[in-house]
Design an enzyme around this catalytic site. Structure first.
Site, PDB file in Angstrom:
ATOM      1  N   ASP A 216      48.298 -31.809 -20.577  1.00 47.08           N
ATOM      2  CA  ASP A 216      47.210 -32.796 -20.571  1.00 47.08           C
ATOM      3  C   ASP A 216      47.769 -34.223 -20.577  1.00 47.08           C
ATOM      4  O   ASP A 216      47.324 -35.086 -19.821  1.00 47.08           O
ATOM      5  CB  ASP A 216      46.224 -32.551 -21.732  1.00 47.08           C
ATOM      6  CG  ASP A 216      46.910 -32.169 -23.033  1.00 47.08           C
ATOM      7  OD1 ASP A 216      48.151 -32.062 -23.058  1.00 47.08           O
ATOM      8  OD2 ASP A 216      46.203 -31.988 -24.039  1.00 47.08           O
ATOM      9  N   ASP A 240      49.338 -25.657 -10.389  1.00 49.38           N
ATOM     10  CA  ASP A 240      48.181 -25.689  -9.490  1.00 49.38           C
ATOM     11  C   ASP A 240      47.293 -26.894  -9.815  1.00 49.38           C
ATOM     12  O   ASP A 240      46.934 -27.694  -8.949  1.00 49.38           O
ATOM     13  CB  ASP A 240      47.394 -24.384  -9.682  1.00 49.38           C
ATOM     14  CG  ASP A 240      46.372 -24.139  -8.584  1.00 49.38           C
ATOM     15  OD1 ASP A 240      46.349 -24.898  -7.607  1.00 49.38           O
ATOM     16  OD2 ASP A 240      45.602 -23.175  -8.727  1.00 49.38           O
ATOM     17  N   ASP A 244      46.789 -30.675  -7.582  1.00 53.09           N
ATOM     18  CA  ASP A 244      45.526 -31.213  -7.044  1.00 53.09           C
ATOM     19  C   ASP A 244      45.263 -32.609  -7.609  1.00 53.09           C
ATOM     20  O   ASP A 244      44.815 -33.511  -6.901  1.00 53.09           O
ATOM     21  CB  ASP A 244      44.331 -30.312  -7.392  1.00 53.09           C
ATOM     22  CG  ASP A 244      44.123 -29.196  -6.362  1.00 53.09           C
ATOM     23  OD1 ASP A 244      45.129 -28.749  -5.774  1.00 53.09           O
ATOM     24  OD2 ASP A 244      42.977 -28.777  -6.147  1.00 53.09           O
TER      25      ASP A 244
HETATM   26 MG    MG Z   1      44.952 -25.404  -5.841  1.00 44.70          MG
END
Ligand code: MG
Ligand code: NAI
Length: 356
Positions: A216, A240, A244
């Protein structure tokens, strides 16, 4: 590069448009590639009941690489497209590295407008074969008040060590800094183990400066101080999500490429954009092809075509920096075809100049 055989899986939605675009650009810099297209997609699923044939991996095994658009479309649940094609292929070929370069490309506007291309050049190394994305678990007591679900994570010694070593190698080649994404405060078994493996592998690379950050806090760091980051290594889920986020902090998903890599060779690695099939803009001819084109450059680099990869990269940077041709996601009104043609022509010129 004659005699190279590459399998394409354009897939669904804008996956088809951006793959066509990237193939055109690659053909402009390296003649003679033999492309074989596979129509595996959600449409194929609706027709045949499977995203790809049961022997899909065997059909692809002999290719030098796999070039994937995107799979997933409304009407087919996302876990079907993901587990019916993407995850089985990544695992069949042991593509345990998911490599996601994050750069602020020239001429593109970041969410962090004051930053320049020098401030934001991060390489995200995502573990791609195990971790949080596991099939172990299940639904218990369905429909009863005491219903519950379990979803297990899997962190193996082999899996952790090899992805860490890959990340340390990349860090040693680049700026010499590596940050590990952890969450050992919340995930009290898997993440302390991940941290221990990281610290142990770190002793093999005394030249690389390391740190652990909770995922985080690391997400905030990418936004607030991208210049302090060089290579990031993360588990399947953390890698992942961070990639993004990082893609959004640059000019958006339309610019972010990715590679599913088995560094041991012998089996095909697979290259794709980070984005999906974008049903909201599918069929309009306005998808940004840059992410897929840069995934093509990563594929050329992986195949040892360094000059061709550099030509594609330079063509993308020049066209974006000139700023005349932009798809709507970059604030312009150009089409996929206009941008792809401009990049293909420039790439051919750059490649020609390099060999002339
Ligand atoms: Mg992704
Ligand atoms: P998405 O990446 O397809 O779209 C997210 C947003 O970004 C949309 O507003 C879209 O218009 C925009 N966008 C994405 N790529 C763009 C491009 N090249 N140019 C311009 N705008 C672009 O993610 P979403 O909507 O969550 O997923 C749609 C489908 O794609 C789902 O079925 C999902 O499972 C699948 N998917 C497949 C992936 C793969 O094959 N590797 C990866 C991510 C999603």
């Amino acid at each position: 590069m004659s005699n190279r055989r590459i399998a394409t899986i354009p897939g669904d939605g804008i996956g088809v448009d951006v793959t066509t675009a990237a193939v055109e650009v690659i053909d402009a810099v390296v003649p003679g590639i033999e492309w074989t297209e596979f129509d595996w997609s959600c449409e194929n699923y609706l027709r045949t009941g499977a995203m790809m044939p049961a022997d899909g991996p065997e059909q692809l095994a002999g290719f030098d690489a796999i070039f994937l658009g995107a799979v997933g479309f409304p009407g087919v649940p996302d876990h079907i497209s993901l587990w019916g094609l993407l995850i089985p292929l990544r695992r069949a070929f042991g593509q345990y590295v998911n490599l996601r370069p994050v750069r602020l490309l020239p001429g593109t506007e970041s969410a962090l407008r004051d930053r320049t291309a020098d401030d934001l050049d991060i390489l995200i190394v995502r573990e791609n074969s195990e971790g949080e994305y596991s099939e172990i678990g299940g639904t218990h007591n369905p429909g009863r008040p005491d219903e519950f679900v379990l979803q297990e994570s899997v962190f193996t010694r082999v899996g952790c060590e090899r992805i860490m070593r890959y990340a340390f190698e990349r860090a040693a080649e680049r700026g010499g800094r590596l940050c590990s994404a952890t969450k050992s405060n919340g995930l009290i078994h898997s993440m302390p183990y991940w941290d221990d493996v990281f610290d142990r592998i770190a002793t093999e690379y005394p030249g690389v400066r390391t740190r652990h950050m909770h995922v985080d806090a690391l997400a905030a760091e990418i936004v607030l101080h991208p210049d302090r980051l060089d290579v990031i290594v993360g588990s399947n889920l953390f890698g992942d999500i961070l990639s993004d986020l990082a893609a959004a902090v640059t000019g958006g998903l339309g610019l972010a490429p990715s590679g599913n890599i088995n560094p041991d060779r012998g089996v095909p690695s697979m290259f794709e954009a980070v984005h999906g099939s974008a049903p909201d803009i599918a069929g309009q001819g306005i998808a940004n092809p840059v992410a897929q084109i840069l995934a093509g450059a990563m594929m050329l680099e992986h195949l040892g075509e360094h000059a061709a990869a550099a030509a594609v990269d330079r063509a993308v940077c020049e066209i974006l920096a000139e700023g005349r041709i932009r798809t709507p996601d970059l604030g312009g009104t150009s089409t996929t075809e206009e941008l792809r043609t401009a990049i293909a022509e420039r790439a051919a010129e750059v490649a020609h100049l390099a060999t002339a």
